[in-house]
Design a protein around this motif. Structure first.
Motif, mmCIF file in Angstrom:
data_model
loop_
_atom_site.group_PDB
_atom_site.id
_atom_site.type_symbol
_atom_site.label_atom_id
_atom_site.label_comp_id
_atom_site.label_asym_id
_atom_site.label_seq_id
_atom_site.Cartn_x
_atom_site.Cartn_y
_atom_site.Cartn_z
ATOM 1 N N MET A 180 -39.964 38.872 15.807
ATOM 2 C CA MET A 180 -40.092 38.937 14.243
ATOM 3 C C MET A 180 -40.018 40.336 13.591
ATOM 4 S SD MET A 180 -42.593 35.782 13.049
ATOM 5 C CE MET A 180 -41.922 34.024 13.323
ATOM 6 N N ALA A 190 -36.961 41.930 14.106
ATOM 7 C CA ALA A 190 -35.732 41.675 12.802
ATOM 8 C C ALA A 190 -35.971 42.148 11.519
ATOM 9 C CB ALA A 190 -36.014 39.981 12.706
ATOM 10 N N PHE A 235 -27.878 38.887 14.693
ATOM 11 C CA PHE A 235 -29.191 39.632 15.251
ATOM 12 C C PHE A 235 -29.522 39.577 16.818
ATOM 13 C CE2 PHE A 235 -33.945 39.198 15.989
ATOM 14 C CZ PHE A 235 -34.093 40.782 15.851
ATOM 15 N N ARG A 236 -29.251 38.185 17.528
ATOM 16 C CA ARG A 236 -29.519 38.207 18.661
ATOM 17 C C ARG A 236 -28.667 39.133 19.673
ATOM 18 N NH1 ARG A 236 -28.447 32.481 21.234
ATOM 19 N NH2 ARG A 236 -28.817 33.645 22.899
ATOM 20 N N GLU A 243 -33.223 35.135 18.896
ATOM 21 C CA GLU A 243 -33.164 34.872 17.561
ATOM 22 C C GLU A 243 -34.464 35.364 16.755
ATOM 23 O OE1 GLU A 243 -30.768 33.983 16.148
ATOM 24 O OE2 GLU A 243 -29.326 32.727 17.303
ATOM 25 N N SER A 244 -34.449 35.526 15.421
ATOM 26 C CA SER A 244 -35.394 36.104 14.634
ATOM 27 C C SER A 244 -36.623 35.066 14.594
ATOM 28 C CB SER A 244 -35.376 36.476 13.330
ATOM 29 O OG SER A 244 -34.493 35.549 12.888
ATOM 30 N N LEU A 299 -36.311 36.279 7.657
ATOM 31 C CA LEU A 299 -36.068 37.296 8.474
ATOM 32 C C LEU A 299 -34.522 37.295 9.168
ATOM 33 C CD1 LEU A 299 -39.407 37.973 10.330
ATOM 34 C CD2 LEU A 299 -38.313 39.482 8.542
ATOM 35 N N GLN A 300 -34.267 35.921 9.449
ATOM 36 C CA GLN A 300 -32.873 35.899 9.990
ATOM 37 C C GLN A 300 -31.819 36.405 9.034
ATOM 38 O OE1 GLN A 300 -31.668 31.632 10.341
ATOM 39 N NE2 GLN A 300 -29.716 32.238 11.417
ATOM 40 N N ALA A 305 -32.023 40.265 8.392
ATOM 41 C CA ALA A 305 -31.363 41.057 9.249
ATOM 42 C C ALA A 305 -29.851 41.017 9.571
ATOM 43 C CB ALA A 305 -32.129 40.590 10.655
ATOM 44 N N SER A 318 -34.634 30.092 13.580
ATOM 45 C CA SER A 318 -33.500 30.597 12.799
ATOM 46 C C SER A 318 -32.371 29.483 12.595
ATOM 47 C CB SER A 318 -32.877 31.693 13.575
ATOM 48 O OG SER A 318 -33.991 32.667 14.014
#
Length: 356
Positions: free
Chosen positions: A214, A217, A234-235, A248-249, A254-255, A258, A330
């Protein structure tokens, strides 16, 4: 406004595509995930236009949940399709393949089963919904999802307040049922739930890993506050020093921050706010029709009005349960949110079409 918000989110995904760290991956996220959810969202708003169709559509969703939940319980009992730590996967894979995602979907639609159990429907439908609510609880326990547990607590609290105003006797019945069911819950479930907020008790190390990812992210958002790293990317974002690559976030806000920059979470939070607003509008218009029946262009039958009121309340709790689970997942591009958002809007539009 809700359609405009969902379309705006899709346009934002396309607008940030040139800045994505993997353009083909972001385009696939749009075409394979978001675009399908967008089309079904718009189709639902146009097709589910009567109380009867709303009842049929919700019934279809609950029938699918019944299969997923029943299979999850059977697999858990047989020790089939479970993780090394005894957590059951969704039998059909896809967005149900992860125990946390399976729990999130079951928690989300649990309030609709409760609404169906007390709605003025045929007896067999009410019995089906009541039995399904019990099966859903068993399947959620089988996933041993901590995010699902927190979402379920939020749903049960809100449902208790909601039902307490309409069916006070159900509160006592629910407490008795919980006391009777408690001894049958596996001890491993309570041990895993006890690790919430206590990393010393977390045998898998996922609590600390989520905290780290987190933070990463949020750092990705600070690195690219306007464009993000690309939808669903993001990943794959691997700057120097990242400790939890390829993860993932695990937080929907946050997903989007980011992936899409500042405008992503703003649009998404607007949609959530509009969903809760649609539920409030439905209840407000129903109160108007109860006090002033002459304002109805086409009068509702009493059973139709009660069913709309119960489903509107149930879907509001479903949205709250989804949002609680989404703080640990996410799932911004998955279809579940857009189904629930559409189901918050449909009762409002059905009532508005009949209101003078």
């Amino acid at each position: 406004p809700e359609v405009g918000g969902v379309v705006a989110l899709g346009l934002l995904i396309l607008a940030t595509l040139p800045f994505s760290i993997w353009k083909a991956g972001s385009l696939e996220t749009f075409t394979e995930l978001f675009l399908k959810a967008l089309l079904i969202f718009i189709l639902m708003l146009h097709a589910v236009a009567t109380p009867r169709r709303l009842e049929q559509f919700v019934g279809l969703i609950l029938a699918c949940c019944a299969y997923l939940a029943f299979r999850a319980i059977v697999d858990y009992a047989r020790g089939v399709n479970v993780t090394a730590h005894g957590r059951v996967y969704g039998t059909v894979g896809g967005i149900f393949g992860n125990p946390n995602d399976l729990a999130m979907n079951l928690v989300t639609f649990f309030p609709l089963a409760l609404a169906g159990a007390i709605a003025p429907l045929r007896t067999w439908k009410r019995l089906f919904c009541g039995g399904l609510a019990i099966v859903l609880l068993g399947a959620i326990v089988a996933t041993q999802s901590r995010a699902g547990f927190l979402g379920l607590v939020a749903v049960l609290v809100l449902a208790g307040i909601w039902l307490g105003r309409r069916r006070p006797g159900m509160i006592g019945a629910g407490l008795v049922a919980a006391m009777l069911a408690g001894p049958f819950v596996p001890s491993a479930y309570w041990e895993r739930m006890a690790s919430i907020g206590n990393k010393e008790q977390d045998q898998t190390g996922s609590f600390e890993a989520r905290r780290v990812v987190m933070g990463e992210a949020f750092q990705a958002f600070l690195d690219r506050p306007l464009t993000g790293v690309g939808a669903g990317q993001f990943r794959n974002y691997a700057p120097e020093g990242r400790a939890e690559s390829w993860h993932e976030s695990h937080n929907v806000v946050l997903q989007l921050a980011a992936d899409l920059g500042i405008f992503g979470p703003l649009i998404f939070l607007f949609l959530i706010w509009r969903g809760f607003g649609a539920v409030r509008s439905s209840h407000r218009m129903l109160r108007i029709l109860r006090r002033h029946p002459d304002r109805a262009l086409i009068p509702f039958e009493r059973s139709e009005r009660e069913t709309l009121e119960l489903f509107a309340g149930g879907v509001g709790i479903a949205l709250a349960g989804w949002f609680a689970c989404a703080q640990f997942a996410s799932i911004a591009y998955n279809w579940t949110f857009y189904y629930i958002l559409a189901l918050t809007i449909v009762p409002r539009e059905i009532i508005r079409a009949r209101l003078r």
